[in-house]
Write an enzyme that holds these catalytic residues in place. Structure first.
Site, PDB file in Angstrom:
ATOM      1  CE  LYS A 154       3.099   7.821  10.778  1.00 58.72           C
ATOM      2  NZ  LYS A 154       2.932   6.774  11.796  1.00 58.72           N
TER       3      LYS A 154
ATOM      4  CB  VAL B 188       5.594   7.841   5.803  1.00 62.73           C
ATOM      5  CG1 VAL B 188       4.573   6.758   5.447  1.00 62.73           C
ATOM      6  CG2 VAL B 188       5.028   9.215   5.505  1.00 62.73           C
TER       7      VAL B 188
ATOM      8  CD  GLU C  54       2.302  10.657  16.829  1.00 59.86           C
ATOM      9  OE1 GLU C  54       2.648  11.831  16.748  1.00 59.86           O
ATOM     10  OE2 GLU C  54       3.026   9.709  16.468  1.00 59.86           O
TER      11      GLU C  54
END
Ligand code: HSE
Length: 437
Positions: free
Chosen positions: A206, A133, A191
């Site tokens: 997250k 995170v 990503e």
């Protein structure tokens, strides 16, 4: 006592390579702090012979997970491959064998929370996931340690670097959405599937992790409200600016009298709010506690080196514990396992906030009065409004923008369903929630 701590890395992609580079560059410094040497002895990757542009000559590289998992010499396993299926078996097997594990994998932790943490609570190995995170911001450590005496009331986070990079480029450089996304991908922020970034999924992963830690709970990812940034237009950005707001993708969790709010969506944030100044791939997490009041932590939220740095911080902390034979001092999810219970997230329809509503309508007599009447009938008060655009033909839509007072979401949706079915409405209304801080 051990002479060194041995690491085995799964994955030599953006983050894995970053970890190798950090150890090469800062190894001497790290040894001074730890008192022992950290050594990456093995790596497992799908393509062991690929040239990765860095010196890996002292690392034994293979494609067989057993080379790390069955090696009794390896103390800490670094899971940096991403994705859920393979990563899950690696993490579970390593913990089950009593090895310590460090992971950056937010999707794994959010989607398989109970399986992974049940094993982490039982294992003799230690478990670190700070990198999952907000990149290098130590927000997990803050909640698990520094704020462990607090009742956490609220979390508001810009926790996806790619989405923040895209919004910043659209706002400051008038960049096109797709061009900004490509730039974020080129910089190594996005990503593997960038839909996770722009559709809010990564922020949701997250946020669930932060909620589990902050609220002593096991929350269900599927109950989070998740909306990404793909509907944000240059026109919304321009109008927001005119009214003193910027647009951010926020992950927000609030411990209310009615229950826990958990939501991810584009949000109008006042330009005077510190979150509004978080630009590019930077992240920030604002946390309010009942004794400490508000806090704000800021730093790079994506990219090889900041993420590697969070991984390395966990590796060093775990190494210290292993060298002292101290065991797991802080529970993996902040609370004792028997105190962690499944918790519900309030349905989005029960959330109360302010709204920005942009109606695309034909420029006909009576339009404004019909819209305001329907809002009024649903208990929605108007704070300000604006008409924008000029119709050059009767079929050209214009925009009516209304900023509401606080209203409950179910009333907003009821009113919009009626308004959007009226014959003068040219396109579905664009709704953006407003942060009231
Ligand atoms: N794709 C993620 C982001 C990487 O942009 O924030 C860091 O988790």
């Amino acid at each position: 006592m051990k002479e060194s701590i041995k690491l085995g890395i799964f994955g030599l992609g953006t983050v894995g390579k970053g970890v190798v580079e950090q150890l090469r560059k800062n190894g001497a410094l790290i040894s001074q702090r730890l008192g022992k040497e950290l050594q990456i002895t093995k790596a497992v990757t799908a393509n062991p012979t690929k040239d990765r542009g860095i010196d890996l000559s002292d690392i034994q590289i293979s494609s067989d997970p057993k080379d790390i998992l069955d090696d009794p010499e390896i103390d800490i396993v670094l899971e940096l491959i991403g994705g859920v299926t393979d990563a899950k078996s690696i993490v579970l097997e390593a913990l089950q064998k009593g090895k310590s594990v460090v992971t950056a994998n937010k999707a794994l932790l959010a989607e398989c929370t109970e399986e992974i943490f049940n094993m982490a609570y039982q294992s003799k190995g230690l478990f670190g996931f700070e990198a999952s995170v907000a990149g290098c911001i130590p927000v997990i450590r803050e909640i698990k340690s520094s704020y462990s005496g607090e009742k956490i009331e609220e979390i508001s986070g810009i926790i996806n670097g790619t989405a923040n990079y895209i919004l910043t480029s659209m706002i400051e450089d008038k960049a096109d959405f797709q061009v900004a996304l490509k730039a974020a991908q080129d910089k190594g922020y996005a990503e593997a599937d960038p839909a996770f970034d722009i559709e809010g999924t990564d922020t949701a992963h997250k946020l669930i992790i932060l909620m589990d830690l902050a609220f002593n709970g096991l929350f269900d990812l599927k109950e989070l409200y998740v909306e990404g940034i793909t509907k944000i237009t240059p026109l919304d950005i321009e109008i927001a600016e005119q009214f003193g707001y910027t647009i951010k993708l926020l992950g927000k969790a609030v411990n209310t009298d009615k229950g826990f709010e958990g939501r991810v969506h584009p949000t109008l944030v006042k330009t005077s709010n510190m979150l509004a100044s978080v630009r590019g791939a930077f992240n920030a997490v604002a946390i309010k506690g009942n004794f400490m009041g508000p806090t704000l932590s800021y730093g790079a939220g994506a990219g090889a080196y900041p993420t590697a740095s969070a991984v390395m911080g966990d590796v060093i902390e775990i190494s210290r514990n292993l060298l002292q034979e101290a065991g797991q001092l802080v529970p993996p999810l902040a609370s004792m396992r028997d105190q962690l219970s499944k918790k519900k997230i309030l349905p989005m329809s029960e959330v109360t906030t302010e709204y920005y509503l942009r109606f695309s309508v034909l420029d006909e007599v009576g339009v404004m009065s019909k819209i305001t009447t329907l809002l009024g009938e649903n208990d929605i008060g108007i704070r300000s409004m604006l008409q924008k655009g000029e119709a050059h033909s009767p079929k050209d839509p214009i925009h009516v923008v209304i900023f509401t007072h606080k209203a409950i979401e179910k009333n907003i949706l009821k009113a919009l369903a009626k308004i959007d079915s009226l014959q003068f409405v040219a396109e579905p209304t664009n709704l953006i929630r407003i942060d009231t801080e």
